[in-house]
Scaffold this motif. Structure first.
Motif, PDB file in Angstrom:
ATOM      1  N   UNK A   1       7.402  -4.086 -11.149  1.00  0.00           N
ATOM      2  CA  UNK A   1       7.374  -5.792 -10.307  1.00  0.00           C
ATOM      3  C   UNK A   1       7.644  -5.726  -9.188  1.00  0.00           C
ATOM      4  N   UNK A   2       6.355  -6.579  -8.484  1.00  0.00           N
ATOM      5  CA  UNK A   2       7.632  -6.420  -7.268  1.00  0.00           C
ATOM      6  C   UNK A   2       6.960  -7.921  -6.692  1.00  0.00           C
ATOM      7  N   UNK A   3       8.189  -9.597  -6.611  1.00  0.00           N
ATOM      8  CA  UNK A   3       7.561 -10.335  -6.267  1.00  0.00           C
ATOM      9  C   UNK A   3       8.295 -10.753  -4.563  1.00  0.00           C
TER      10      UNK A   3
ATOM     11  N   UNK B   1       2.711  -5.185 -11.868  1.00  0.00           N
ATOM     12  CA  UNK B   1       2.589  -6.658 -11.208  1.00  0.00           C
ATOM     13  C   UNK B   1       3.266  -6.920 -10.460  1.00  0.00           C
ATOM     14  N   UNK B   2       2.912  -7.361  -9.671  1.00  0.00           N
ATOM     15  CA  UNK B   2       2.335  -8.578  -8.491  1.00  0.00           C
ATOM     16  C   UNK B   2       3.343  -9.836  -8.493  1.00  0.00           C
ATOM     17  N   UNK B   3       3.385 -10.893  -7.811  1.00  0.00           N
ATOM     18  CA  UNK B   3       3.595 -12.418  -7.439  1.00  0.00           C
ATOM     19  C   UNK B   3       3.706 -12.328  -6.415  1.00  0.00           C
ATOM     20  N   UNK B   4       2.584 -13.068  -5.093  1.00  0.00           N
ATOM     21  CA  UNK B   4       3.842 -12.951  -3.736  1.00  0.00           C
ATOM     22  C   UNK B   4       3.525 -14.631  -3.572  1.00  0.00           C
TER      23      UNK B   4
ATOM     24  N   UNK C   1       0.947  -0.737   0.273  1.00  0.00           N
ATOM     25  CA  UNK C   1       0.133   0.078   0.065  1.00  0.00           C
ATOM     26  C   UNK C   1       0.867   1.299  -0.016  1.00  0.00           C
ATOM     27  N   UNK C   2       2.207   1.452   0.740  1.00  0.00           N
ATOM     28  CA  UNK C   2       2.648   2.103   1.221  1.00  0.00           C
ATOM     29  C   UNK C   2       3.466   2.775  -0.284  1.00  0.00           C
ATOM     30  N   UNK C   3       3.534   1.118  -1.018  1.00  0.00           N
ATOM     31  CA  UNK C   3       4.713   1.757  -2.102  1.00  0.00           C
ATOM     32  C   UNK C   3       3.648   1.567  -3.478  1.00  0.00           C
ATOM     33  N   UNK C   4       2.410   1.794  -3.750  1.00  0.00           N
ATOM     34  CA  UNK C   4       1.324   2.383  -4.242  1.00  0.00           C
ATOM     35  C   UNK C   4       1.146   3.423  -4.569  1.00  0.00           C
ATOM     36  N   UNK C   5       1.522   4.066  -2.973  1.00  0.00           N
ATOM     37  CA  UNK C   5       0.757   5.524  -2.950  1.00  0.00           C
ATOM     38  C   UNK C   5       2.311   5.852  -3.590  1.00  0.00           C
ATOM     39  N   UNK C   6       3.244   6.050  -2.925  1.00  0.00           N
ATOM     40  CA  UNK C   6       4.681   6.844  -2.695  1.00  0.00           C
ATOM     41  C   UNK C   6       4.704   6.228  -4.405  1.00  0.00           C
ATOM     42  N   UNK C   7       4.384   5.877  -5.020  1.00  0.00           N
ATOM     43  CA  UNK C   7       4.481   5.636  -6.859  1.00  0.00           C
ATOM     44  C   UNK C   7       4.045   6.088  -8.071  1.00  0.00           C
ATOM     45  N   UNK C   8       2.741   6.687  -7.450  1.00  0.00           N
ATOM     46  CA  UNK C   8       1.475   6.684  -7.724  1.00  0.00           C
ATOM     47  C   UNK C   8       1.439   5.432  -9.003  1.00  0.00           C
ATOM     48  N   UNK C   9       0.869   4.548  -8.781  1.00  0.00           N
ATOM     49  CA  UNK C   9       0.846   3.284  -9.208  1.00  0.00           C
ATOM     50  C   UNK C   9      -0.317   2.993  -8.813  1.00  0.00           C
ATOM     51  N   UNK C  10      -1.298   3.449 -10.769  1.00  0.00           N
ATOM     52  CA  UNK C  10      -2.730   3.709 -10.978  1.00  0.00           C
ATOM     53  C   UNK C  10      -3.749   2.020 -11.153  1.00  0.00           C
ATOM     54  N   UNK C  11      -2.549   1.717 -11.470  1.00  0.00           N
ATOM     55  CA  UNK C  11      -3.361   0.090 -12.068  1.00  0.00           C
ATOM     56  C   UNK C  11      -2.553  -1.105 -11.406  1.00  0.00           C
ATOM     57  N   UNK C  12      -2.780  -2.402 -11.376  1.00  0.00           N
ATOM     58  CA  UNK C  12      -1.617  -3.555 -10.713  1.00  0.00           C
ATOM     59  C   UNK C  12      -2.536  -4.650 -11.082  1.00  0.00           C
ATOM     60  N   UNK C  13      -1.820  -5.915 -11.423  1.00  0.00           N
ATOM     61  CA  UNK C  13      -1.862  -7.274 -12.249  1.00  0.00           C
ATOM     62  C   UNK C  13      -1.506  -8.287 -11.103  1.00  0.00           C
ATOM     63  N   UNK C  14      -2.251  -9.378 -10.698  1.00  0.00           N
ATOM     64  CA  UNK C  14      -1.526  -9.823  -9.983  1.00  0.00           C
ATOM     65  C   UNK C  14      -1.625 -12.168 -10.316  1.00  0.00           C
ATOM     66  N   UNK C  15      -0.343 -12.376 -10.618  1.00  0.00           N
ATOM     67  CA  UNK C  15      -0.389 -13.075 -10.866  1.00  0.00           C
ATOM     68  C   UNK C  15      -0.586 -14.198  -9.868  1.00  0.00           C
ATOM     69  N   UNK C  16      -1.456 -14.781  -9.733  1.00  0.00           N
ATOM     70  CA  UNK C  16      -1.174 -16.457  -8.045  1.00  0.00           C
ATOM     71  C   UNK C  16      -2.250 -15.075  -7.381  1.00  0.00           C
ATOM     72  N   UNK C  17      -3.591 -14.319  -7.716  1.00  0.00           N
ATOM     73  CA  UNK C  17      -3.924 -14.019  -6.828  1.00  0.00           C
ATOM     74  C   UNK C  17      -4.558 -15.225  -5.336  1.00  0.00           C
TER      75      UNK C  17
END
Length: 216
Positions: A151-153, A121-124, A52-68
């Motif tokens: 991308x965040x892994x 893009x996320x892979x958690x 959440x902090x990263x999304x706010x700090x970097x102005x991320x407007x859209x996300x996709x998660x592979x393996x939700x």
């Protein structure tokens, strides 16, 4: 039959006739299982705060998660626009029910994924469950194609000989990404500022690897 027993059975039963990573997770959800302890409690709150902090700090407007998975982790998220992808149709159906009416979130089965992309893009908690080389490399290719900016892994990042049970394989993920996806660079300044890991798999920490696409 208690809910705890059902979840335990769903976790272990697919290992008796293990047919690979995708088979394990489709069977686990089909038998009534969930995404595991990483999607609840301290681990879930740890991930949510950092993301959440990263999304706010970097102005991320859209996300996709592979393996939700089943969407429990997502309940803690603050994302403007989100697309969740999973191999399990049961998990996707759970997500759709969980977030029914939330127009900022969409979900689809992996077989219906056709290269959609997003700012991040996320892979958690996915990569160390991809025990086959082909599945692992396919996941990385899709992940780094899907991330327009970042991308965040979230994974273990240590090469370990052998596997913990049949459905776990630890790899030096950052080394593979550096070799296979040089169009991205690690945001080490972000990683170094993160709190210490709270999740471990048999003593191996699960850590964030944060990447940004290089400017051409």
């Amino acid at each position: 039959m208690s809910n705890n027993f059902t979840k335990a059975w769903a976790r272990w039963a697919p290992l008796f006739s293990f047919g690979g990573s995708r088979h394990y997770w489709t069977q686990r959800y089909r038998l009534g299982g969930d995404s595991g302890v990483g999607s609840e409690g301290p681990a879930a709150h740890y991930k949510a705060k950092i993301l959440n902090d990263f999304v706010a700090a970097q102005g991320v407007e859209s996300l996709i998660e592979l393996g939700c998975g089943d969407g429990r982790q997502l309940e803690l998220a603050k994302y403007p626009s989100y697309l969740g992808i999973d191999v399990s149709s049961e998990a996707i159906e759970q997500c759709r029910k969980r977030f029914n009416g939330d127009l900022s979130k969409r979900f689809q089965v992996l077989t219906d994924y056709h290269g959609e992309s997003a700012d991040l893009a996320l892979s958690l908690d996915v990569i160390y469950h991809l025990v086959e080389d082909a599945t692992y490399h396919e996941h990385l290719r899709s992940l780094f194609s899907a991330g327009k900016r970042f991308v965040i892994v979230y994974s273990s990042n240590v090469l370990v000989s052998g596997r913990n049970f049949r459905h776990v394989r630890h790899r030096a993920v950052s080394e593979d990404i550096a070799r296979l996806h040089p169009e991205f660079e690690r945001m080490k300044e972000v990683e170094e500022a993160l709190p210490a890991p709270v999740a471990f798999n048999r003593g191996i920490p699960t850590v964030f690897l944060v990447y940004r696409r290089k400017v051409a």
